[in-house]
Design an enzyme around this catalytic site. Structure first.
Site: not given
Ligand code: NAD
Ligand code: TDX
Length: 340
Positions: A11-12, A125, A127, A157, A183, A193, A210, A276, A336
C-alpha cells in the site's frame, strides 16, 4: 540518486514509488519486494516500463539476494517499508512478523554497512507507543513518549525501530526513523478497516466492527505520508526520529457510518463482532517536530481524502475484487467465520 524501496508492491510503498518517480524523474527507483499475500505486482503496472524503475522479487530476509542487489545497484538511499503489517494476523501467527520485521531490517542495515549508504530510512509506526486513554484527549504521542507495545506486530516494529537506532549509535549508520499514524488511500489492502468496509458495503456484506467501535485512530492520507518521508530522506537529521500525523482522530464506528452514507448503504449492514485481543484504544500523534524542523504539514483533509479514496475503490473494482477472490477468501473465513 539510486533508491531501494522495500515493500514497494504494498500500500504505502507503491504510493511512495509513484510519488518519487513523478517528483524526481531523474532518480533511479528499485523496488525490492517478496510479493507476500499483501504485495500485488499489478499495483505497479503503470511504472513497470519506466526505464528509471526496476522491480526485484526477493525477501529482505534473504541476505544473499540483498547483498547481490547492493553490488549491482550501489544504492544511495534505502527506504524500508517491507513488513508484515496487519495486527490481526500477528495475533494469529507472530513468527513471520519477527522474521520479516526484525531480522529483515537487520539484513537491510547490514547490507548498508557493508556497501556504504548515504541514508537508511526506517518506516516505523505510531503503534510502538502503545495506546492512549479515551478520557485524556489532551495526551498525544511525541517522539519522547516511551515505547510500550501491545501486539506482536507492534512489538516487532518497535524491536526494528530500536535496532535501527542501535545501528546508528554503535556503527554510525546514517539512519532516520519515521513513526506515522494510520494511513488511508488508493491500493490499501482490503483486510484493513477502511478498504474492507468499502468493499463489503459495495458487496452488501456485513460490516464487522470490533467491540463497540469506540477505538480511535488518527488518519492520514497516504500521499501526505509519502511527502513526509521524501522530506526526511532529503532534509531530515541523521539519527533522528520523526512523528508523522495530521491531528485527525476518528472513532472506528464513525468511519464505518460515513462509508455507509457516502455509498448510500444502510447502517443495518454494521455488525458488532468480538473485540481484537489487546485492542489499542486511541492513537494520536503530535507532529510538531516534523512541522517545525522540516516544514511538513498534511495537505489532504479527511473529508476530501475519504471521498477520493471511495471513488478510487469504485473506479478500480478489478484491483480489489481480484484480491478478494484469491487467497484472501480463506483468510477471511478463518478470521471472521466464528467471530459473531
Ligand atoms: P502492506 O502490508 O500493504 O505492504 C507490505 C509490503 O511488504 C508488501 O508488498 C509485501 O509483499 C512486502 N513484504 C512483506 N514481507 C516482505 C519481505 N520479507 N521481503 C520483502 N518484501 C516483503 O503494508 P503498508 O500498509 O503499505 O505498510 C508499509 C510500512 O508502513 C510497514 O512497515 C508498516 O509497518 C508501516 N506503517 C503502516 C501504516 C498504515 O497505516 N498502513 C502506518 C504506519 C506505518
Ligand atoms: O474488520 C475490522 N473491524 C474493525 O473494527 C478491522 C480490520 C479493523 N477494525 C478496527 C481495529 C482498529 O481499531 O479498526 C481499527 C483499524 O484497524 P486496522 O485497519 O487493522 O489498523 P490498525 O490496527 O490501527 O493498524 C494500522 O495502523 C498502524 C496498520 O495496519 C499498521 O500497519 C500501522 O502500523
Amino acid at each position: 540518486m539510486t533508491i531501494i524501496v522495500t515493500g514497494g508492491a504494498g500500500f504505502i510503498g507503491s504510493n511512495f514509488i509513484f510519488h518519487m518517480l513523478k517528483t524526481y524523474p531523474e532518480y533511479r527507483i528499485i523496488c525490492l519486494d517478496a510479493l507476500t499475500y499483501a504485495g500485488n505486482l499489478s499495483t505497479l503496472k503503470d511504472v513497470m516500463d519506466n526505464p528509471n524503475f526496476r522491480f526485484v522479487k526477493a525477501s529482505i530476509t534473504d541476505r544473499e539476494a540483498v547483498y547481490g542487489l547492493f553490488e549491482e545497484e550501489h544504492p544511495d538511499v534505502v527506504v524500508n517499508f517491507a513488513a508484515e503489517s496487519h495486527v490481526d494476523r500477528s495475533i494469529e501467527n507472530p513468527s513471520v512478523f519477527l522474521e520479516t520485521n526484525i531480522l529483515g531490517t537487520q539484513v537491510m542495515m547490514d547490507a548498508c554497512r557493508k556497501y556504504g549508504i548515504k541514508r537508511y530510512h526506517q518506516v516505523s509506526t505510531d503503534e510502538v507507543y502503545g495506546d492512549l486513554p479515551l478520557d485524556r484527549p489532551d495526551l498525544f504521542f511525541t517522539e519522547e513518549t516511551p515505547i510500550h507495545t501491545s501486539s506482536p506486530y507492534s512489538a516487532s516494529k518497535a524491536s526494528a525501530d530500536l535496532l535501527v537506532q542501535a545501528y546508528h549509535r554503535t556503527f554510525g549508520l546514517p539512519v532516520t526513523v519515521s513513526r506515522c499514524s494510520n494511513n488511508y488511500g488508493p491500493y490499501h489492502f482490503p483486510e484493513k478497516l477502511i478498504p474492507l468496509m468499502i468493499a463489503n458495503a459495495l458487496n452488501d456484506k456485513p460490516l464487522p466492527v470490533y467491540g463497540k467501535g469506540e477505538n480511535v485512530r488518527d488518519w492520514l492520507y497516504v500521499e501526505d505520508h509519502c511527502k513526509a518521508i521524501d522530506l526526511i530522506i532529503h532534509k531530515g537529521t541523521v539519527g533522528e526520529v520523526y512523528n508523522i500525523g495530521g491531528h485527525n482522530e476518528m472513532k472506528n464506528i464513525d468511519i464505518v457510518r460515513l462509508i455507509c452514507k457516502e455509498l448510500g448503504k444502510p447502517e443495518s449492514l454494521i455488525t458488532y463482532v468480538a473485540d481484537r485481543k489487546g485492542h489499542d484504544m486511541r492513537y494520536a500523534i503530535d507532529p510538531t517536530k516534523i512541522h517545525n524542523e522540516l516544514g511538513w504539514l498534511p495537505e489532504t483533509k479527511f473529508a476530501d481524502g475519504i471521498k477520493k479514496t471511495i471513488k478510487w475503490y469504485l473506479d478500480n473494482r478489478q484491483w480489489w475484487e481480484e484480491i478478494i477472490s484469491g487467497e484472501y477468501q480463506s483468510y477471511y473465513e478463518k478470521m471472521y467465520g466464528n467471530r459473531s
